[in-house]
Design a protein around this motif. Structure first.
Motif, PDB file in Angstrom:
ATOM      1  N   MET A   1       0.829  -1.194   0.000  1.00 57.69           N
ATOM      2  CA  MET A   1       0.000   0.000   0.000  1.00 57.69           C
ATOM      3  C   MET A   1       0.870   1.254   0.000  1.00 57.69           C
ATOM      4  SD  MET A   1      -2.944  -1.101  -0.413  1.00 57.69           S
ATOM      5  CE  MET A   1      -3.464   0.566  -0.642  1.00 57.69           C
ATOM      6  N   GLU A   2       1.979   1.210   0.730  1.00 56.51           N
ATOM      7  CA  GLU A   2       2.873   2.378   0.752  1.00 56.51           C
ATOM      8  C   GLU A   2       3.429   2.659  -0.644  1.00 56.51           C
ATOM      9  OE1 GLU A   2       5.850   1.806   3.719  1.00 56.51           O
ATOM     10  OE2 GLU A   2       4.396   1.767   5.351  1.00 56.51           O
ATOM     11  N   ILE A   3       3.771   1.606  -1.363  1.00 55.91           N
ATOM     12  CA  ILE A   3       4.281   1.772  -2.726  1.00 55.91           C
ATOM     13  C   ILE A   3       3.221   2.435  -3.593  1.00 55.91           C
ATOM     14  CG2 ILE A   3       4.921   0.492  -4.817  1.00 55.91           C
ATOM     15  CD1 ILE A   3       6.249  -1.564  -2.894  1.00 55.91           C
ATOM     16  N   ALA A   4       1.980   1.979  -3.477  1.00 55.78           N
ATOM     17  CA  ALA A   4       0.886   2.548  -4.271  1.00 55.78           C
ATOM     18  C   ALA A   4       0.651   4.009  -3.910  1.00 55.78           C
ATOM     19  CB  ALA A   4      -0.392   1.738  -4.045  1.00 55.78           C
ATOM     20  N   VAL A   5       0.731   4.339  -2.622  1.00 57.62           N
ATOM     21  CA  VAL A   5       0.536   5.727  -2.182  1.00 57.62           C
ATOM     22  C   VAL A   5       1.637   6.620  -2.753  1.00 57.62           C
ATOM     23  CG1 VAL A   5       0.588   7.274  -0.173  1.00 57.62           C
ATOM     24  CG2 VAL A   5      -0.746   5.169  -0.081  1.00 57.62           C
ATOM     25  N   VAL A   6       2.885   6.172  -2.647  1.00 63.77           N
ATOM     26  CA  VAL A   6       4.011   6.971  -3.144  1.00 63.77           C
ATOM     27  C   VAL A   6       3.868   7.208  -4.647  1.00 63.77           C
ATOM     28  CG1 VAL A   6       6.499   6.936  -3.554  1.00 63.77           C
ATOM     29  CG2 VAL A   6       5.616   6.317  -1.314  1.00 63.77           C
ATOM     30  N   ALA A   7       3.507   6.159  -5.387  1.00 62.13           N
ATOM     31  CA  ALA A   7       3.338   6.307  -6.836  1.00 62.13           C
ATOM     32  C   ALA A   7       2.184   7.251  -7.160  1.00 62.13           C
ATOM     33  CB  ALA A   7       3.100   4.939  -7.480  1.00 62.13           C
ATOM     34  N   GLN A   8       1.073   7.109  -6.435  1.00 61.76           N
ATOM     35  CA  GLN A   8      -0.104   7.951  -6.675  1.00 61.76           C
ATOM     36  C   GLN A   8       0.198   9.418  -6.389  1.00 61.76           C
ATOM     37  OE1 GLN A   8      -2.898   7.399  -8.036  1.00 61.76           O
ATOM     38  NE2 GLN A   8      -4.651   8.258  -6.994  1.00 61.76           N
ATOM     39  N   GLU A   9       0.922   9.672  -5.312  1.00 56.29           N
ATOM     40  CA  GLU A   9       1.159  11.056  -4.887  1.00 56.29           C
ATOM     41  C   GLU A   9       2.377  11.682  -5.554  1.00 56.29           C
ATOM     42  OE1 GLU A   9       1.072  10.947  -0.591  1.00 56.29           O
ATOM     43  OE2 GLU A   9      -1.125  10.732  -0.587  1.00 56.29           O
ATOM     44  N   SER A  10       3.042  10.936  -6.435  1.00 59.50           N
ATOM     45  CA  SER A  10       4.200  11.493  -7.148  1.00 59.50           C
ATOM     46  C   SER A  10       3.768  12.348  -8.336  1.00 59.50           C
ATOM     47  CB  SER A  10       5.115  10.372  -7.640  1.00 59.50           C
ATOM     48  OG  SER A  10       4.534   9.687  -8.737  1.00 59.50           O
ATOM     49  N   LYS A  11       2.469  12.399  -8.587  1.00 64.91           N
ATOM     50  CA  LYS A  11       1.923  13.203  -9.704  1.00 64.91           C
ATOM     51  C   LYS A  11       2.528  12.783 -11.052  1.00 64.91           C
ATOM     52  CE  LYS A  11      -0.178  15.979  -6.741  1.00 64.91           C
ATOM     53  NZ  LYS A  11      -1.518  15.656  -6.312  1.00 64.91           N
ATOM     54  N   GLY A  12       2.695  11.490 -11.238  1.00 62.66           N
ATOM     55  CA  GLY A  12       3.183  10.989 -12.515  1.00 62.66           C
ATOM     56  C   GLY A  12       4.693  10.841 -12.610  1.00 62.66           C
ATOM     57  N   GLU A  13       5.442  11.282 -11.603  1.00 64.97           N
ATOM     58  CA  GLU A  13       6.899  11.148 -11.650  1.00 64.97           C
ATOM     59  C   GLU A  13       7.328   9.689 -11.505  1.00 64.97           C
ATOM     60  OE1 GLU A  13       9.179  13.705  -9.139  1.00 64.97           O
ATOM     61  OE2 GLU A  13       7.893  15.435  -9.523  1.00 64.97           O
ATOM     62  N   LEU A  14       6.558   8.916 -10.737  1.00 70.06           N
ATOM     63  CA  LEU A  14       6.863   7.503 -10.549  1.00 70.06           C
ATOM     64  C   LEU A  14       5.796   6.656 -11.227  1.00 70.06           C
ATOM     65  CD1 LEU A  14       7.825   7.475  -6.754  1.00 70.06           C
ATOM     66  CD2 LEU A  14       9.385   7.427  -8.699  1.00 70.06           C
ATOM     67  N   SER A  15       6.225   5.587 -11.848  1.00 66.22           N
ATOM     68  CA  SER A  15       5.303   4.639 -12.477  1.00 66.22           C
ATOM     69  C   SER A  15       4.954   3.558 -11.464  1.00 66.22           C
ATOM     70  CB  SER A  15       5.982   4.006 -13.698  1.00 66.22           C
ATOM     71  OG  SER A  15       5.406   2.775 -14.013  1.00 66.22           O
ATOM     72  N   LEU A  16       3.649   3.298 -11.283  1.00 65.10           N
ATOM     73  CA  LEU A  16       3.227   2.247 -10.364  1.00 65.10           C
ATOM     74  C   LEU A  16       3.809   0.903 -10.799  1.00 65.10           C
ATOM     75  CD1 LEU A  16       1.588   1.285  -7.931  1.00 65.10           C
ATOM     76  CD2 LEU A  16      -0.401   1.073  -9.454  1.00 65.10           C
ATOM     77  N   ASP A  17       3.797   0.619 -12.093  1.00 65.07           N
ATOM     78  CA  ASP A  17       4.350  -0.644 -12.587  1.00 65.07           C
ATOM     79  C   ASP A  17       5.826  -0.777 -12.228  1.00 65.07           C
ATOM     80  OD1 ASP A  17       1.870  -1.111 -13.650  1.00 65.07           O
ATOM     81  OD2 ASP A  17       2.571  -1.439 -15.698  1.00 65.07           O
ATOM     82  N   GLN A  67      -6.693   2.529   6.671  1.00 63.43           N
ATOM     83  CA  GLN A  67      -7.780   3.206   5.947  1.00 63.43           C
ATOM     84  C   GLN A  67      -7.231   4.392   5.158  1.00 63.43           C
ATOM     85  OE1 GLN A  67     -11.310   4.243   8.242  1.00 63.43           O
ATOM     86  NE2 GLN A  67     -10.826   2.639   9.738  1.00 63.43           N
ATOM     87  N   ASP A  68      -6.370   5.162   5.826  1.00 60.29           N
ATOM     88  CA  ASP A  68      -5.791   6.349   5.183  1.00 60.29           C
ATOM     89  C   ASP A  68      -4.986   5.970   3.945  1.00 60.29           C
ATOM     90  OD1 ASP A  68      -4.969   9.219   5.127  1.00 60.29           O
ATOM     91  OD2 ASP A  68      -2.998   8.343   5.537  1.00 60.29           O
ATOM     92  N   LYS A  69      -4.174   4.909   4.050  1.00 61.32           N
ATOM     93  CA  LYS A  69      -3.351   4.484   2.914  1.00 61.32           C
ATOM     94  C   LYS A  69      -4.216   4.019   1.744  1.00 61.32           C
ATOM     95  CE  LYS A  69       0.761   3.241   5.509  1.00 61.32           C
ATOM     96  NZ  LYS A  69       1.557   2.166   6.085  1.00 61.32           N
ATOM     97  N   VAL A  70      -5.255   3.258   2.050  1.00 64.69           N
ATOM     98  CA  VAL A  70      -6.131   2.762   0.978  1.00 64.69           C
ATOM     99  C   VAL A  70      -6.826   3.930   0.280  1.00 64.69           C
ATOM    100  CG1 VAL A  70      -8.189   1.399   0.449  1.00 64.69           C
ATOM    101  CG2 VAL A  70      -6.482   0.498   2.031  1.00 64.69           C
ATOM    102  N   LYS A  71      -7.293   4.886   1.059  1.00 62.30           N
ATOM    103  CA  LYS A  71      -7.988   6.044   0.471  1.00 62.30           C
ATOM    104  C   LYS A  71      -7.031   6.879  -0.384  1.00 62.30           C
ATOM    105  CE  LYS A  71     -11.422   6.385   4.155  1.00 62.30           C
ATOM    106  NZ  LYS A  71     -11.785   7.058   5.416  1.00 62.30           N
ATOM    107  N   ARG A  72      -5.821   7.087   0.104  1.00 58.75           N
ATOM    108  CA  ARG A  72      -4.845   7.887  -0.650  1.00 58.75           C
ATOM    109  C   ARG A  72      -4.412   7.176  -1.931  1.00 58.75           C
ATOM    110  NH1 ARG A  72      -0.475   8.784   3.769  1.00 58.75           N
ATOM    111  NH2 ARG A  72       0.722   9.691   2.052  1.00 58.75           N
ATOM    112  N   ALA A  73      -4.269   5.860  -1.862  1.00 61.00           N
ATOM    113  CA  ALA A  73      -3.832   5.103  -3.032  1.00 61.00           C
ATOM    114  C   ALA A  73      -4.948   4.971  -4.067  1.00 61.00           C
ATOM    115  CB  ALA A  73      -3.344   3.716  -2.609  1.00 61.00           C
ATOM    116  N   SER A  74      -6.153   4.716  -3.620  1.00 59.37           N
ATOM    117  CA  SER A  74      -7.249   4.434  -4.558  1.00 59.37           C
ATOM    118  C   SER A  74      -7.837   5.683  -5.184  1.00 59.37           C
ATOM    119  CB  SER A  74      -8.353   3.626  -3.868  1.00 59.37           C
ATOM    120  OG  SER A  74      -8.886   4.337  -2.767  1.00 59.37           O
ATOM    121  N   GLY A  75      -7.658   6.835  -4.539  1.00 62.06           N
ATOM    122  CA  GLY A  75      -8.187   8.080  -5.109  1.00 62.06           C
ATOM    123  C   GLY A  75      -9.689   8.004  -5.297  1.00 62.06           C
TER     124      GLY A  75
END
Length: 200
Positions: A1-17, A67-75
């Motif tokens: 979940m942390e990986i997904a949050v970091v990728a989501q909040e990087s505004k496109g700088e990091l690729s989730l894949d 809960q916070d991580k899931v919400k931040r990652a899933s948008g």
């Protein structure tokens, strides 16, 4: 979940894949991590959580930090749907050959997990100032003497792994300015010399 949050909040700088591939490479390359929670097991856990969210319904039964991580990652996506998607992406990537480091360079998290002692040695070298490299290695090992086995083994294991994974002359210099192939080999030789002299 942390990986997904970091990728989501990087505004496109990091690729989730890319970040998932780094996670897979780190887990499959670490016997203990693979044994404790393989990639396959982790994807199963994501799906179990998704099922629970749908049955409950909602995230309220989970700890607030999760809960916070899931919400931040899933948008804007439904959390259960997002977790299933994340599990499927991870499974697909896990079935593919791990990318070589020249294809997908080590990320910061992956580097620190793979080479924690070499990263810590960087701080020792900074503290030692202009001391000769071999002398700095000897000082680091003898500071633990006679209980230096664990630290000595960790230094040489990580240095040898770096030489194998990054066989060029620069080795880890991109991450650690001192960690050229010649210095990593010198570290191994100096530690081995200490162990043979003091413990052989």
């Amino acid at each position: 979940m942390e990986i997904a949050v970091v990728a989501q909040e990087s505004k496109g700088e990091l690729s989730l894949d890319d970040e998932i591939q780094r996670y897979i490479r780190a887990v499959t390359g670490d016997w203990l991590a693979h044994w404790n929670c393989s990639v396959y097991a982790a994807t199963g856990i994501l799906e179990i959580i998704a099922d629970h969210i749908e049955c409950t319904p909602g995230l309220e039964s989970f700890p607030s930090h999760f809960q916070d991580k899931v919400k931040r990652a899933s948008g804007d996506m439904d959390p259960a749907e997002y977790l299933r998607m994340l599990a499927e992406i991870t499974r697909v990537l896990d079935r593919q050959p791990a990318p070589e480091y020249w294809e997908l360079p080590m990320g910061s998290r992956e580097f620190l997990r793979t080479f924690p002692y070499l990263f810590g040695f960087d701080g020792i070298l900074m503290d030692e100032g202009g001391q000769d490299f071999a002398a700095a290695v000897r000082a680091a090992v003898t500071s633990e003497h006679p209980y230096c086995h664990e630290r000595a083994a960790a230094y040489t294991t990580e240095a040898q792994r770096a030489l194998v994974l990054f066989p060029g002359p620069d080795a880890l210099k991109e991450r650690l300015s001192w960690a050229s192939r010649s210095h990593l080999q010198e570290l191994i030789d100096t530690v081995n010399e200490h162990m043979q002299r003091e413990h052989g």
